[in-house]
Structure formats: structure tokens, C-alpha cells
Design a protein around this motif. Structure first.
Motif, PDB file in Angstrom:
ATOM      1  N   ALA A  71       0.829  -1.208   0.000  1.00 26.41           N
ATOM      2  CA  ALA A  71       0.000   0.000   0.000  1.00 26.41           C
ATOM      3  C   ALA A  71       0.862   1.255   0.000  1.00 26.41           C
ATOM      4  O   ALA A  71       0.546   2.254  -0.655  1.00 26.41           O
ATOM      5  CB  ALA A  71      -0.927  -0.007   1.214  1.00 26.41           C
ATOM      6  N   ARG A  72       1.981   1.201   0.752  1.00 29.93           N
ATOM      7  CA  ARG A  72       2.884   2.352   0.803  1.00 29.93           C
ATOM      8  C   ARG A  72       3.456   2.664  -0.572  1.00 29.93           C
ATOM      9  O   ARG A  72       3.563   3.817  -0.988  1.00 29.93           O
ATOM     10  CB  ARG A  72       4.011   2.057   1.800  1.00 29.93           C
ATOM     11  N   GLN A  73       3.860   1.602  -1.320  1.00 34.19           N
ATOM     12  CA  GLN A  73       4.442   1.807  -2.643  1.00 34.19           C
ATOM     13  C   GLN A  73       3.414   2.390  -3.629  1.00 34.19           C
ATOM     14  O   GLN A  73       3.736   3.289  -4.421  1.00 34.19           O
ATOM     15  CB  GLN A  73       4.970   0.474  -3.183  1.00 34.19           C
ATOM     16  N   LEU A  74       2.208   1.867  -3.615  1.00 41.68           N
ATOM     17  CA  LEU A  74       1.176   2.378  -4.508  1.00 41.68           C
ATOM     18  C   LEU A  74       0.853   3.837  -4.185  1.00 41.68           C
ATOM     19  O   LEU A  74       0.715   4.675  -5.077  1.00 41.68           O
ATOM     20  CB  LEU A  74      -0.088   1.528  -4.389  1.00 41.68           C
ATOM     21  N   LYS A  75       0.761   4.136  -2.923  1.00 38.17           N
ATOM     22  CA  LYS A  75       0.489   5.511  -2.505  1.00 38.17           C
ATOM     23  C   LYS A  75       1.602   6.448  -2.968  1.00 38.17           C
ATOM     24  O   LYS A  75       1.341   7.535  -3.511  1.00 38.17           O
ATOM     25  CB  LYS A  75       0.349   5.539  -0.980  1.00 38.17           C
ATOM     26  N   ARG A  76       2.849   6.028  -2.802  1.00 39.24           N
ATOM     27  CA  ARG A  76       3.981   6.854  -3.226  1.00 39.24           C
ATOM     28  C   ARG A  76       3.979   7.045  -4.739  1.00 39.24           C
ATOM     29  O   ARG A  76       4.247   8.137  -5.246  1.00 39.24           O
ATOM     30  CB  ARG A  76       5.277   6.207  -2.762  1.00 39.24           C
ATOM     31  N   ALA A  77       3.694   5.957  -5.483  1.00 43.25           N
ATOM     32  CA  ALA A  77       3.682   6.057  -6.946  1.00 43.25           C
ATOM     33  C   ALA A  77       2.610   7.031  -7.425  1.00 43.25           C
ATOM     34  O   ALA A  77       2.828   7.830  -8.352  1.00 43.25           O
ATOM     35  CB  ALA A  77       3.460   4.687  -7.563  1.00 43.25           C
ATOM     36  N   LEU A  78       1.408   6.983  -6.812  1.00 39.41           N
ATOM     37  CA  LEU A  78       0.352   7.912  -7.182  1.00 39.41           C
ATOM     38  C   LEU A  78       0.753   9.358  -6.930  1.00 39.41           C
ATOM     39  O   LEU A  78       0.520  10.259  -7.750  1.00 39.41           O
ATOM     40  CB  LEU A  78      -0.932   7.582  -6.418  1.00 39.41           C
ATOM     41  N   MET A  79       1.381   9.591  -5.779  1.00 37.84           N
ATOM     42  CA  MET A  79       1.781  10.959  -5.441  1.00 37.84           C
ATOM     43  C   MET A  79       2.898  11.459  -6.367  1.00 37.84           C
ATOM     44  O   MET A  79       2.918  12.631  -6.763  1.00 37.84           O
ATOM     45  CB  MET A  79       2.219  11.023  -3.974  1.00 37.84           C
ATOM     46  N   GLN A  80       3.840  10.555  -6.727  1.00 38.18           N
ATOM     47  CA  GLN A  80       4.901  10.963  -7.644  1.00 38.18           C
ATOM     48  C   GLN A  80       4.343  11.293  -9.024  1.00 38.18           C
ATOM     49  O   GLN A  80       4.760  12.258  -9.666  1.00 38.18           O
ATOM     50  CB  GLN A  80       5.952   9.861  -7.750  1.00 38.18           C
ATOM     51  N   SER A  81       3.401  10.478  -9.478  1.00 36.02           N
ATOM     52  CA  SER A  81       2.785  10.751 -10.772  1.00 36.02           C
ATOM     53  C   SER A  81       2.060  12.082 -10.757  1.00 36.02           C
ATOM     54  O   SER A  81       2.147  12.879 -11.693  1.00 36.02           O
ATOM     55  CB  SER A  81       1.813   9.631 -11.138  1.00 36.02           C
ATOM     56  N   GLN A  82       1.339  12.336  -9.671  1.00 34.28           N
ATOM     57  CA  GLN A  82       0.618  13.593  -9.548  1.00 34.28           C
ATOM     58  C   GLN A  82       1.589  14.770  -9.533  1.00 34.28           C
ATOM     59  O   GLN A  82       1.378  15.786 -10.205  1.00 34.28           O
ATOM     60  CB  GLN A  82      -0.222  13.594  -8.275  1.00 34.28           C
ATOM     61  N   ALA A  83       2.674  14.635  -8.769  1.00 30.85           N
ATOM     62  CA  ALA A  83       3.656  15.725  -8.693  1.00 30.85           C
ATOM     63  C   ALA A  83       4.295  15.984 -10.042  1.00 30.85           C
ATOM     64  O   ALA A  83       4.502  17.134 -10.452  1.00 30.85           O
ATOM     65  CB  ALA A  83       4.726  15.392  -7.658  1.00 30.85           C
ATOM     66  N   SER A  84       4.626  14.894 -10.761  1.00 30.13           N
ATOM     67  CA  SER A  84       5.226  15.052 -12.091  1.00 30.13           C
ATOM     68  C   SER A  84       4.284  15.753 -13.045  1.00 30.13           C
ATOM     69  O   SER A  84       4.677  16.644 -13.793  1.00 30.13           O
ATOM     70  CB  SER A  84       5.625  13.680 -12.649  1.00 30.13           C
ATOM     71  N   PHE A  85       3.029  15.343 -13.002  1.00 28.91           N
ATOM     72  CA  PHE A  85       2.050  15.954 -13.912  1.00 28.91           C
ATOM     73  C   PHE A  85       1.863  17.434 -13.601  1.00 28.91           C
ATOM     74  O   PHE A  85       1.891  18.293 -14.491  1.00 28.91           O
ATOM     75  CB  PHE A  85       0.725  15.214 -13.785  1.00 28.91           C
ATOM     76  N   HIS A  86       1.687  17.765 -12.302  1.00 27.60           N
ATOM     77  CA  HIS A  86       1.494  19.164 -11.937  1.00 27.60           C
ATOM     78  C   HIS A  86       2.742  20.000 -12.216  1.00 27.60           C
ATOM     79  O   HIS A  86       2.645  21.198 -12.502  1.00 27.60           O
ATOM     80  CB  HIS A  86       1.086  19.281 -10.466  1.00 27.60           C
ATOM     81  N   TYR A  87       3.905  19.367 -12.108  1.00 33.71           N
ATOM     82  CA  TYR A  87       5.136  20.093 -12.449  1.00 33.71           C
ATOM     83  C   TYR A  87       5.121  20.509 -13.919  1.00 33.71           C
ATOM     84  O   TYR A  87       5.473  21.632 -14.277  1.00 33.71           O
ATOM     85  CB  TYR A  87       6.352  19.206 -12.158  1.00 33.71           C
ATOM     86  N   GLN A  88       4.701  19.578 -14.791  1.00 31.96           N
ATOM     87  CA  GLN A  88       4.632  19.898 -16.226  1.00 31.96           C
ATOM     88  C   GLN A  88       3.623  21.021 -16.473  1.00 31.96           C
ATOM     89  O   GLN A  88       3.874  21.936 -17.260  1.00 31.96           O
ATOM     90  CB  GLN A  88       4.220  18.651 -17.020  1.00 31.96           C
ATOM     91  N   ILE A  89       2.469  20.951 -15.801  1.00 30.56           N
ATOM     92  CA  ILE A  89       1.464  21.997 -15.969  1.00 30.56           C
ATOM     93  C   ILE A  89       1.990  23.330 -15.455  1.00 30.56           C
ATOM     94  O   ILE A  89       1.798  24.380 -16.059  1.00 30.56           O
ATOM     95  CB  ILE A  89       0.161  21.612 -15.234  1.00 30.56           C
TER      96      ILE A  89
END
Length: 531
Positions: free
Chosen positions: A350-368
């Protein structure tokens, strides 16, 4: 009876399919993630498109205004050159003086395609080497008739000369010392050929398919990149209607060729002509679409990795994964990070999935955020533009953060552009921005407010400290000897301060800084004034 009960239980079991939590959560995650990304991409695309179109409209309006003003200055300079010759000819209208003046006017600048001297009867007395008519012949062109009738400085409307060339005649009357009218000296400009007016209208900084065109009061094209269209009449076009009515502005329009264009327009005050700078709308939207597709490709691999990881851990997790799936719907909102952080991921998967979701979100918002940053930055100097200034001011005022303002204007910058050209002017602006960055604090906010005007916001700075900072900046700029193209220049600065306790709007504070700046200019320039 027993047999009927067993059959009833069997029917109940058959009516309740066995559902797997893992695949359902993965399916929910996939659907939610795709909807979230599509919704976010569409919203981002629409916002970026609106910003790009608005910025290009503002840019085209500013550029059309610059070209119109340059055309006005060119016509005024041409009349001044002819006036000097008219005065000389009024003192001595002999053959030698006439020949000398027409050749001098023709060769000393790139202003005229040909030069001629016409007497009060309309006869050509002398002509330059570029003139199409022979001396001694009577002339009855539109330009000649208008100059003879007016007996005053004249810029004729475009007309076709005897050779069919679309022509503008600029003339100055010749009077002898006792005030008798002797005729006029005229500078001829052939439209659609190489000359100074053609350079002014045709030289631009666009590296794309944007272009400039000019029309006269009869909607006739005076300049167009397509030489074959010079002299033709422009059909139905709202922008042309407005600029010939004397209006200035910018709007999206379908031009006479049926193309969707982003047009800025401004009138030429001296003649009633109109200048239009325009860009194809599809060019900007295609570029934005290409950038968004690149962004989608950049984020596709992390998204795929997340889906694979979710499928793998779905067999091992229960409640934490359910919570993650429920919160995945909110990933595209501004407050999406807090619910993800609040989920109790008490085991590794669960920790890994949570971290992956947050990293994806951060990467996407960084691009925006990078796209938004580009829309808020002045491309020439790298400083904030007006949109960025507005965001910075809103941030400071919402937090009731006291700040001082320094308004900066380059002294005699118009003379720099007129003397050295706009390329040198742009180099001066970039150099000044570099100096401002060097002599500012890390927390200071630097903005280009338009043209040669700049603003510096100094959080927590008193009026005295801001005035001292402005004086240090002024002295450093004045002591510079290697400013590109010009060597030296000076600036005038105005200082004001905003506090939440003053109940004063930021617009009033900025206006006070401008008033202090104008006071500095009125008091001799190269100084600092505080308001």
C-alpha cells in the motif's frame, strides 16, 4: 420438501456472482485515472490556449502600434527633408541648384524612389536619376494636382503614375523670399519596391508565418508580403473597418481570404492609413497541441507503471487499496495531496502504490506549472510579465504582506531605438534585466511592465530601504560603460510602499510609484524620487 430447500439455496448462489476486490479496484483506478487525466488535459489545454491567444493579440497590437508610429515618423522626416530643400530652392531656383537638390535628396537617404521639382504651371523642371519622367514635360498626376492646389506640405493618397506604378507623392511648396509661389519639390515613393517605407512595414521579428500589411483610406493594400497583392482592394474585414475608422486594438477575425487570424491594428495618424499585424490562429493552436501531446507521452509511462503496480498489489491489499481507489477520483483537484497523505498505508504494498500515485501527480502538476510559468514570463528579459506581476501582487496582498515598489524607466529609450534600431533596443532591455537581477535580493520580485518600463516588488522593505536600493541600482547603471550598442545610459526611478493597514489599493500604490517616476523625469532624469 428438503429437495426444494436445496434447489432454492442453489438458485441464491447462482444469483450472487463472486467478485474479486483486486480487479474491481484496478478497474476503478484505471477509469478514474483516465477520466482525471482527460479532464485535466482538456482544462489545461483550454486555459493555455486562451492565454496564448490573448498574449499574441496583445503582442500584435503593440507591434502594429509600433509600425504605425514608425510610419508617422518616417513621413514627418520626409517632409522635413523636402522642407530644407524647398527653402534652399526658394533662395536660388536656378538649373544648377535644382539638379543639386534633387540628386542630394535622392542619394542622401533611402527615403525616396525618385525626386522632382515642378514649377507653378505643373511642368517638371528637374528630376533625379530614379525619376520616370523627362524634365520639361507637363505633369498632371494626382500628386501634382494636389500639391499645386494646396500649396502646402502634402502627402498624396496612393495613385497609379503613367507607368502604372502605385505611387505616393510627398511634397513641400517653394516660395521665393517675397512669398511668391514658385512650385514644389516632391519625393516619390513607389509602393511594392525596395525603399525606407517598405523596410519599415516589412521588417519584423516574427519567426513564423505572422505578417504585417497596410491599407489606405480606400482599403487599397499599400504593403503586403505578397507583392502581387499590393494595390488590390481588401474585401470584407472587420479589422480593416475599425482601423480605417481611426480605432486601435486587437481581435480575432476571419480575414478577406477566409482565414482565422489574430490581428492587432493601429492607424497612421498623418495619413489615415491602417497598419495590421496578424498571425494565423491555427499556427498557435497546432504548436500548443504538439506540446500537450508531448506532455501526454511524457506522463504515459509513469501512468502505465502505476496500473501494473496496482494490478500486482490488488491481490494482497484490502482496505488501504480501497481507500486509494476512492481518493483517486480527486487526484486532479488542488487539495488532492492531503487525502492521499491521510491514508493509513501500514504495509509495504500500500505504501508503494500511494507513493507512486503521489509521484505521478507531482510530475504531472510540475509539467502543468512549467506551462503556466511560460505564460507568466516575458520572453525577452526572462522577468515576470504583467500576468506574472498580477499573480505576485495577489499573493502578497492576500497574505497582507507589506512591500515597497520601485518603478523604473530607461531615459531617452526612444532615442536608442530610433538611433540604433530595435535589435539594439532589445539588447539594452535584456542587459538592464540582468543588472536588476544582480542587484536585487533573492526574495525581490522583478517584472517587465511593458516597453522600457520595469517594476521591482521588495517584500518587507521600508520606504527608506527601497529608496536606498533604487539609488544603488541607478548609480550602478549610470556607471556602466559597456551596455550593448550604446555604451552608457541612465534610468529614472520612482518608489512607493504598500501596507495592509493603509487600506490603500495596490493600484493606487503602483500609481504613486509611477507619479514618483514621472517626478524624477521632470526633475532632470537619472534620479530617484519617493512618494
Amino acid at each position: 420438501m428438503r429437495k426444494q430447500q436445496l434447489m432454492h439455496k442453489k438458485k441464491i448462489k447462482l444469483s450472487l456472482p463472486i467478485l474479486s476486490l483486486g480487479p474491481l479496484i484496478v478497474l476503478l483506478t484505471v477509469v478514474t485515472g483516465v477520466v482525471m487525466m482527460v479532464n485535466t488535459f482538456v482544462a489545461s489545454y483550454q486555459r493555455q490556449q486562451a492565454i496564448l491567444l490573448e498574449n499574441r493579440l496583445e503582442l500584435n497590437h503593440a507591434y502594429a502600434t509600433k509600425i504605425a508610429e514608425s510610419t508617422d515618423r518616417f513621413l514627418a522626416n520626409a517632409l522635413q527633408q523636402l522642407n530644407v530643400s524647398a527653402k534652399r530652392l526658394g533662395q536660388s531656383l536656378n538649373v544648377a541648384t535644382q539638379a543639386q537638390e534633387v540628386e542630394r535628396l535622392y542619394r542622401q537617404t533611402y527615403s525616396f524612389s525618385a525626386v522632382g521639382i515642378i514649377d507653378s504651371a505643373g511642368n517638371l523642371k528637374a528630376s533625379s536619376s530614379g525619376h520616370l519622367e523627362e524634365p520639361g514635360r507637363p505633369l498632371n498626376s494626382t500628386g501634382v494636382k494636389m500639391a499645386l492646389n494646396r500649396k502646402a506640405p502634402t502627402v498624396s493618397p496612393p495613385y497609379h503614375n503613367t507607368s502604372g506604378q502605385l505611387t505616393i507623392a510627398i511634397s513641400q511648396p517653394i516660395f521665393n523670399p517675397v512669398g511668391n509661389y514658385l512650385g514644389f519639390v516632391s519625393g516619390i515613393i513607389y509602393l511594392g519596391q525596395a525603399n525606407s517605407l517598405d523596410d519599415i512595414l516589412g521588417r519584423h521579428y516574427y519567426s513564423d508565418t505572422s505578417y504585417v500589411y497596410a491599407v489606405d483610406e480606400a482599403r487599397r493594400l499599400l504593403y503586403h508580403p505578397d507583392r502581387n497583392r499590393v494595390g488590390t482592394i481588401v474585401g470584407e474585414n472587420e479589422v480593416v473597418d475599425q482601423v480605417l475608422f481611426g480605432l486601435t486594438g486587437a481581435q480575432r477575425v476571419i480575414n478577406s481570404q477566409g482565414r482565422d487570424m489574430l490581428a492587432g491594428f493601429a492607424p497612421v495618424a498623418a495619413t489615415g492609413w491602417g497598419v495590421v499585424a496578424q498571425s494565423p490562429t491555427e499556427q498557435l493552436t497546432e504548436r500548443l497541441t504538439s506540446n500537450m501531446l508531448a506532455l501526454i507521452l511524457d506522463t504515459s509511462l509513469p501512468a502505465l507503471a502505476i496500473l501494473i503496480l496496482a494490478w500486482w498489489v490488488s491481490r494482497l491489499i484490502a482496505r488501504p487499496l480501497t481507500d486509494l481507489a476512492l481518493h483517486a477520483r480527486a487526484l486532479h483537484t488542488a487539495n488532492s495531496k492531503q487525502p492521499l497523505q491521510a491514508i493509513q498505508s501500514w504495509y509495504f504494498e500500500a505504501r508503494q502504490l500511494k507513493r507512486a500515485l503521489m509521484q505521478s501527480q507531482a510530475s504531472f502538476h510540475y509539467q502543468i506549472d512549467k506551462l503556466n510559468e511560460t505564460a507568466q514570463t516575458d520572453p525577452l528579459t526572462g522577468l515576470l510579465n504583467r500576468r506574472g506581476l498580477t499573480e505576485a501582487v495577489n499573493m502578497l496582498t492576500q497574505n497582507q504582506h507589506t512591500f515597497s515598489v520601485i518603478a523604473i524607466d530607461i531615459d531617452y529609450f526612444k532615442k536608442v531605438n530610433d538611433t540604433y534600431g530595435h535589435d539594439i533596443g532589445d539588447a539594452v532591455l535584456k542587459h538592464l534585466a540582468k543588472i536588476m537581477k544582480t542587484y536585487s535580493r533573492h526574495e525581490d520580485i522583478l517584472c517587465r511592465n511593458g516597453g522600457e518600463e520595469f517594476l521591482i516588488l521588495l517584500p518587507d522593505a521600508t520606504l527608506d530601504h527601497a529608496t536606498q536600493a533604487a539609488e544603488r541600482l541607478r548609480v550602478n547603471i549610470a556607471n556602466q560603460t559597456d551596455i550593448p550598442g550604446v555604451g552608457r545610459l541612465t534610468v529614472s526611478l520612482g518608489v512607493a510602499r504598500w501596507t495592509a493597514e493603509s487600506n490603500e489599493s495596490v493600484d493606487v500604490t503602483l500609481k504613486r510609484a509611477d507619479e514618483a517616476l514621472y517626478k524624477a523625469k521632470a526633475n532632470g532624469r537619472n534620479r530617484v524620487e519617493a512618494n
